[in-house]
Design a protein around this motif. Structure first.
Motif, PDB file in Angstrom:
ATOM      1  N   ASN A 282       0.027  72.443  52.672  1.00 53.28           N
ATOM      2  CA  ASN A 282       0.556  72.841  51.172  1.00 53.28           C
ATOM      3  C   ASN A 282       1.987  71.947  51.182  1.00 53.28           C
ATOM      4  O   ASN A 282       2.404  71.550  50.073  1.00 53.28           O
ATOM      5  CB  ASN A 282       0.721  74.023  51.091  1.00 53.28           C
ATOM      6  CG  ASN A 282      -0.735  74.662  51.024  1.00 53.28           C
ATOM      7  OD1 ASN A 282      -1.523  74.117  50.862  1.00 53.28           O
ATOM      8  ND2 ASN A 282      -0.539  76.337  50.485  1.00 53.28           N
ATOM      9  N   GLN A 283       2.809  72.258  52.282  1.00 51.58           N
ATOM     10  CA  GLN A 283       4.026  71.341  52.161  1.00 51.58           C
ATOM     11  C   GLN A 283       4.256  70.883  53.634  1.00 51.58           C
ATOM     12  O   GLN A 283       4.824  71.109  54.468  1.00 51.58           O
ATOM     13  CB  GLN A 283       5.148  72.590  51.783  1.00 51.58           C
ATOM     14  CG  GLN A 283       5.235  73.398  50.814  1.00 51.58           C
ATOM     15  CD  GLN A 283       5.594  72.202  49.400  1.00 51.58           C
ATOM     16  OE1 GLN A 283       5.910  71.137  49.664  1.00 51.58           O
ATOM     17  NE2 GLN A 283       5.363  72.884  48.324  1.00 51.58           N
ATOM     18  N   PRO A 284       3.453  69.567  53.595  1.00 48.32           N
ATOM     19  CA  PRO A 284       3.497  69.122  55.181  1.00 48.32           C
ATOM     20  C   PRO A 284       4.765  68.490  55.513  1.00 48.32           C
ATOM     21  O   PRO A 284       5.635  67.959  55.234  1.00 48.32           O
ATOM     22  CB  PRO A 284       2.669  67.694  54.976  1.00 48.32           C
ATOM     23  CG  PRO A 284       1.998  67.719  53.509  1.00 48.32           C
ATOM     24  CD  PRO A 284       2.877  68.808  52.857  1.00 48.32           C
ATOM     25  N   GLY A 285       4.923  69.232  57.029  1.00 41.13           N
ATOM     26  CA  GLY A 285       6.036  69.115  57.804  1.00 41.13           C
ATOM     27  C   GLY A 285       7.245  70.204  57.626  1.00 41.13           C
ATOM     28  O   GLY A 285       8.033  70.206  58.383  1.00 41.13           O
ATOM     29  N   TYR A 286       6.761  71.011  56.655  1.00 43.17           N
ATOM     30  CA  TYR A 286       7.630  72.002  56.380  1.00 43.17           C
ATOM     31  C   TYR A 286       7.135  73.646  56.627  1.00 43.17           C
ATOM     32  O   TYR A 286       7.788  74.402  56.300  1.00 43.17           O
ATOM     33  CB  TYR A 286       8.324  72.085  54.992  1.00 43.17           C
ATOM     34  CG  TYR A 286       9.052  70.580  54.956  1.00 43.17           C
ATOM     35  CD1 TYR A 286      10.443  70.507  55.602  1.00 43.17           C
ATOM     36  CD2 TYR A 286       8.540  69.434  54.249  1.00 43.17           C
ATOM     37  CE1 TYR A 286      11.160  69.258  55.298  1.00 43.17           C
ATOM     38  CE2 TYR A 286       9.393  68.305  54.320  1.00 43.17           C
ATOM     39  CZ  TYR A 286      10.709  68.352  54.692  1.00 43.17           C
ATOM     40  OH  TYR A 286      11.154  67.268  54.687  1.00 43.17           O
ATOM     41  N   ILE A 287       5.753  73.356  57.103  1.00 39.23           N
ATOM     42  CA  ILE A 287       5.207  74.806  57.185  1.00 39.23           C
ATOM     43  C   ILE A 287       4.795  74.756  58.903  1.00 39.23           C
ATOM     44  O   ILE A 287       4.043  73.637  59.302  1.00 39.23           O
ATOM     45  CB  ILE A 287       3.919  75.047  56.501  1.00 39.23           C
ATOM     46  CG1 ILE A 287       4.349  75.083  54.818  1.00 39.23           C
ATOM     47  CG2 ILE A 287       3.179  76.011  57.179  1.00 39.23           C
ATOM     48  CD1 ILE A 287       3.192  75.246  54.272  1.00 39.23           C
ATOM     49  N   LEU A 288       5.314  75.529  59.578  1.00 42.53           N
ATOM     50  CA  LEU A 288       5.336  75.304  61.104  1.00 42.53           C
ATOM     51  C   LEU A 288       3.826  75.407  61.388  1.00 42.53           C
ATOM     52  O   LEU A 288       3.239  74.925  62.286  1.00 42.53           O
ATOM     53  CB  LEU A 288       6.176  76.162  61.701  1.00 42.53           C
ATOM     54  CG  LEU A 288       6.180  76.449  63.305  1.00 42.53           C
ATOM     55  CD1 LEU A 288       6.536  75.094  64.146  1.00 42.53           C
ATOM     56  CD2 LEU A 288       7.422  77.542  63.761  1.00 42.53           C
ATOM     57  N   THR A 289       3.404  76.623  60.916  1.00 42.24           N
ATOM     58  CA  THR A 289       1.921  76.861  61.200  1.00 42.24           C
ATOM     59  C   THR A 289       1.714  78.052  60.166  1.00 42.24           C
ATOM     60  O   THR A 289       2.311  78.498  59.387  1.00 42.24           O
ATOM     61  CB  THR A 289       1.775  77.479  62.613  1.00 42.24           C
ATOM     62  OG1 THR A 289       0.371  77.699  62.915  1.00 42.24           O
ATOM     63  CG2 THR A 289       2.507  78.923  62.735  1.00 42.24           C
ATOM     64  N   SER A 290       0.241  78.611  60.030  1.00 47.12           N
ATOM     65  CA  SER A 290      -0.334  79.416  59.497  1.00 47.12           C
ATOM     66  C   SER A 290      -0.820  80.389  60.161  1.00 47.12           C
ATOM     67  O   SER A 290      -1.640  80.059  61.152  1.00 47.12           O
ATOM     68  CB  SER A 290      -1.253  78.900  58.456  1.00 47.12           C
ATOM     69  OG  SER A 290      -0.765  77.977  57.592  1.00 47.12           O
TER      70      SER A 290
END
Length: 391
Positions: A282-290
């Protein structure tokens, strides 16, 4: 005349065949005539996570088992449960955190589960279907629990390891992390103060504390359990207060509120953690993990019992989905890995190995994580390396 007699005989036989066919069809699919019903939570069926995964499970049921389904989006959960059961649905999934009318009965009415004993109601994220002595209240209710406390622990351990090694992992032009003690802070936003939400926060806190203790550092854990589930702008504002105070990572368990958190993370070049489905892109590179809570798995498995008329194997049960089930865990980290700089690869591999070891220790029971949704008490005073001023 001969031809007329022959035609009459043929017509008679066709009628017999049709009646037999109708009778046979009615018997064999009686259980599945109406199909399966699902009531979404407030986030709705297109939330790219918790609800959408469940709908995808029903779509899989339709394609593979031939059972139709109905999705209901409503604010009146008790009314919808009664209407669907009254209409004849024999299997109803309810994703909203709203159990009193179903289990206890409200307004002088009998519990809905008691009113419709031939319908199985499947609820998620808590197990209110127990009497004080521990016995089952209603045998036609199934409680589904995900071991998200363990997945959140892993996310917490990952957060601390990445935060401590951020300068080795990422290009400084891509991120604006706060360094040193000022950056040893994390944020947590929960949609509501319930066992189904605190279970994430407590597991996350324990995972951070586990690594902080190993490294001999101290962290601060900011939390807010009143973020709601729909106001992404408010989520961005709240997350920004944490980021501005030094936090480098904010974990959101609050439906669409998380969209605002991740957008803010990208804007100020820090990190966020999402929940339910894999939203890393969804925000590549700014979401560490889900942290995954894949409702597709239990929806499909329970629907198979419905199709095979073996609901007696799950009715009245609490179904727990652990890390090994594939219904919970964290993502494969491939999206954030694409942002690791070349000379940070060795450290990144080391961190992934540490995370794998932590997961193994949870699986073996060496690490015990507090499970709030199972009624376990959380004692923050035991977190020697984590301060929780808002909890």
């Amino acid at each position: 005349m001969g031809k007329m007699k022959f035609a009459r005989k043929v017509s008679f036989l066709l009628v017999i065949v049709m009646l037999a066919s109708m009778l046979f069809t009615g018997c064999s699919t009686k259980t599945n005539d109406l199909g399966i019903a699902l009531i979404t939570s407030a986030a709705g069926p297109n939330d790219k996570g918790y609800n959408q995964s469940a709908v995808e499970g029903l779509e899989k049921v339709k394609n593979e088992l031939g059972i139709d389904y109905k999705v209901v989006e409503t604010q009146d959960i008790p009314g919808s449960l009664s209407q669907l059961a009254g209409a004849g649905y024999k299997l109803i999934f309810s994703l909203e955190y709203n159990f009193d009318a179903l289990i206890k009965g409200v307004g002088g009415n009998k519990p809905i589960a008691e009113q419709y004993p031939d319908t199985t109601f499947v609820i998620f994220n808590d197990n209110p279907n127990v009497n004080e002595d521990g016995s089952v209240k209603h045998k036609n209710v199934v409680s589904v629990l995900f071991d998200v406390h363990e997945a959140s622990f892993i996310a917490g351990a990952l957060s601390a390891l990445v935060n401590e090694n951020a300068s080795s992992l990422f290009n400084t032009s891509d991120y604006a992390f706060t360094s040193g003690d000022a950056g040893r802070k994390v944020g947590f936003l929960g949609g509501t103060k319930s066992n189904g939400i605190t279970v994430f926060g407590y597991g996350y806190a324990e995972g951070i504390n586990y690594i902080a203790k190993e490294l001999g550092v101290k962290y601060t854990f900011y939390s807010d359990y009143n973020a709601g589930f729909s106001d992404s702008a408010a989520g961005a504002t709240k997350a920004n207060t944490y980021y501005s105070d030094g936090a480098n990572i904010v974990y959101a368990v609050a439906g669409a509120v998380g969209d605002g958190v991740t957008a803010k993370a990208k804007e100020i070049k820090k990190l966020a953690i999402e929940v339910d489905a894999n939203k890393d892109n969804n925000q590549p590179g700014y979401i560490l993990t889900s942290v995954l809570k894949n409702t597709e798995v239990p929806v499909y498995e329970i629907s198979k019992h419905f199709n095979e008329q073996t609901m007696d194997k799950v009715n009245g049960q609490v179904l727990n989905y652990n890390l090994a089930s594939g219904a919970t865990g964290i993502t494969d980290l491939s999206v954030i890995e694409s942002k690791i700089k070349p000379d940070g690869k060795a450290k990144w591999d080391e961190i992934k190995a540490q995370i794998k070891a932590v997961s193994g220790k949870i699986g073996s029971g060496e690490i015990k994580v507090t499970n709030a949704q199972a009624g376990e008490s959380f004692d923050k005073s035991k977190l020697t390396n984590l301060n929780m001023p808002n909890d």
